[in-house]
Motif scaffolding. Structure first.
Motif, PDB file in Angstrom:
ATOM      1  N   ARG A 232      78.577  91.101  17.174  1.00 60.61           N
ATOM      2  CA  ARG A 232      79.902  90.695  16.703  1.00 60.61           C
ATOM      3  C   ARG A 232      80.603  91.851  15.985  1.00 60.61           C
ATOM      4  O   ARG A 232      79.956  92.734  15.424  1.00 60.61           O
ATOM      5  CB  ARG A 232      79.765  89.499  15.758  1.00 60.61           C
ATOM      6  CG  ARG A 232      79.286  88.256  16.494  1.00 60.61           C
ATOM      7  CD  ARG A 232      79.534  87.003  15.677  1.00 60.61           C
ATOM      8  NE  ARG A 232      78.641  86.908  14.527  1.00 60.61           N
ATOM      9  CZ  ARG A 232      78.697  85.934  13.618  1.00 60.61           C
ATOM     10  NH1 ARG A 232      79.613  84.994  13.711  1.00 60.61           N
ATOM     11  NH2 ARG A 232      77.851  85.889  12.618  1.00 60.61           N
TER      12      ARG A 232
ATOM     13  N   ARG B 163      90.149  84.715   6.696  1.00 60.49           N
ATOM     14  CA  ARG B 163      88.719  84.469   6.968  1.00 60.49           C
ATOM     15  C   ARG B 163      88.558  83.204   7.818  1.00 60.49           C
ATOM     16  O   ARG B 163      87.826  83.199   8.809  1.00 60.49           O
ATOM     17  CB  ARG B 163      87.944  84.335   5.653  1.00 60.49           C
ATOM     18  CG  ARG B 163      86.462  84.024   5.842  1.00 60.49           C
ATOM     19  CD  ARG B 163      85.787  83.759   4.507  1.00 60.49           C
ATOM     20  NE  ARG B 163      85.460  84.979   3.799  1.00 60.49           N
ATOM     21  CZ  ARG B 163      84.316  85.642   3.924  1.00 60.49           C
ATOM     22  NH1 ARG B 163      83.387  85.221   4.758  1.00 60.49           N
ATOM     23  NH2 ARG B 163      84.089  86.731   3.214  1.00 60.49           N
ATOM     24  N   ALA B 164      89.258  82.135   7.426  1.00 63.92           N
ATOM     25  CA  ALA B 164      89.171  80.868   8.161  1.00 63.92           C
ATOM     26  C   ALA B 164      89.668  81.042   9.593  1.00 63.92           C
ATOM     27  O   ALA B 164      89.081  80.497  10.536  1.00 63.92           O
ATOM     28  CB  ALA B 164      89.988  79.799   7.438  1.00 63.92           C
TER      29      ALA B 164
ATOM     30  N   GLN C 138      87.082  83.004  11.668  1.00 67.62           N
ATOM     31  CA  GLN C 138      85.836  82.268  11.913  1.00 67.62           C
ATOM     32  C   GLN C 138      85.902  81.403  13.173  1.00 67.62           C
ATOM     33  O   GLN C 138      84.883  80.953  13.673  1.00 67.62           O
ATOM     34  CB  GLN C 138      85.492  81.402  10.696  1.00 67.62           C
ATOM     35  CG  GLN C 138      84.870  82.205   9.557  1.00 67.62           C
ATOM     36  CD  GLN C 138      84.661  81.380   8.292  1.00 67.62           C
ATOM     37  OE1 GLN C 138      85.263  80.319   8.111  1.00 67.62           O
ATOM     38  NE2 GLN C 138      83.804  81.872   7.411  1.00 67.62           N
TER      39      GLN C 138
ATOM     40  N   GLU D  68      83.157  88.592  12.905  1.00 64.71           N
ATOM     41  CA  GLU D  68      82.415  88.207  11.693  1.00 64.71           C
ATOM     42  C   GLU D  68      83.023  88.891  10.479  1.00 64.71           C
ATOM     43  O   GLU D  68      83.124  90.125  10.443  1.00 64.71           O
ATOM     44  CB  GLU D  68      80.955  88.644  11.819  1.00 64.71           C
ATOM     45  CG  GLU D  68      80.133  88.411  10.559  1.00 64.71           C
ATOM     46  CD  GLU D  68      78.786  89.122  10.575  1.00 64.71           C
ATOM     47  OE1 GLU D  68      78.120  89.145   9.531  1.00 64.71           O
ATOM     48  OE2 GLU D  68      78.407  89.661  11.642  1.00 64.71           O
TER      49      GLU D  68
END
Length: 218
Positions: free
Chosen positions: A4, A21-22, A25, A31
């Motif tokens: 990743r 970040r959300a 994801q 990552e």
């Protein structure tokens, strides 16, 4: 399975870091390996985590995105730098491209485009948001070498000192942020003022605002 892409998010707004970040994801090939709230912390985290891509904001207290990008380039770090900013200022774009960043995308257009931009810079490509690309080409494009821009006469370290002094940092604070002695910080400050032809902090701040080194709208 392909490894990743490891990403460091750098922004002084925690809520934006959480949002990015959300968003990332949702993509199994990406990552988020860490976060930082300013340029100084970003330099430390890059050394510690060795990410593939640094997602960097520009306008941050202390070391901003431009200054941190210059420092990462100087240190020869392998991480690709992708700027994520709300500004499409031509000066910013020109300086950042000169500093060696791999891309510049606007926060308002972030989404699946951001994930694609991360993949593209990781592969070695150059990514410019269409609006940013247009802005960069305005007024004849980047300034020609030798055009007499006093800002460009400053060394990378002096550019860092200029931003910190313009923000109102003391010589000791400048020294702490940059990891240098107070005496060296004072020397850099004197050289900056001499090269820019300014005689006091007020003139220096005026120059920094005019050049977009600091902003007064935040």
């Amino acid at each position: 399975m392909t490894a990743r892409i490891r990403i460091l998010i750098v922004d002084d707004h925690a809520i934006l870091r959480e949002g990015v970040r959300a968003l990332l994801q949702l993509h199994p090939d990406l990552e988020v390996c860490g976060e930082a709230a300013d340029g100084k912390a970003a330099l430390e985290e890059v050394e510690r985590l060795d990410p593939d891509v640094v997602l960097m904001d520009i306008a941050m207290p202390g070391l901003g995105g431009i200054e941190a990008s210059l420092e990462l380039k100087k240190r020869g770090r392998r991480a690709k730098i992708l700027i994520l900013s709300q500004y499409e200022d031509r000066e910013y774009v020109r300086r950042l491209l000169k500093a060696g960043v791999s891309g510049y995308v606007l926060k308002k257009s972030a989404g699946s485009e951001l994930a694609n931009a991360i993949r593209a810079v990781h592969r070695g490509g150059l990514v410019l948001d269409p609006e940013v690309a247009r802005t960069a080409m305005e007024e004849g494009g980047p300034a020609a070498p030798g055009s007499g821009d006093p800002y460009e006469a400053l060394t990378d370290r002096e550019k860092q000192v200029l931003k910190l002094v313009a923000e109102g940092r003391s010589n000791k604070e400048v020294a702490d942020v940059l990891g240098i002695s107070v005496k060296t910080a004072m020397s850099h400050r004197e050289h900056v003022m001499e090269k820019l032809g300014v005689h006091n902090r007020t003139e220096l701040v005026r120059f920094a605002i005019k050049k977009g080194v600091i902003r007064v709208d935040e």
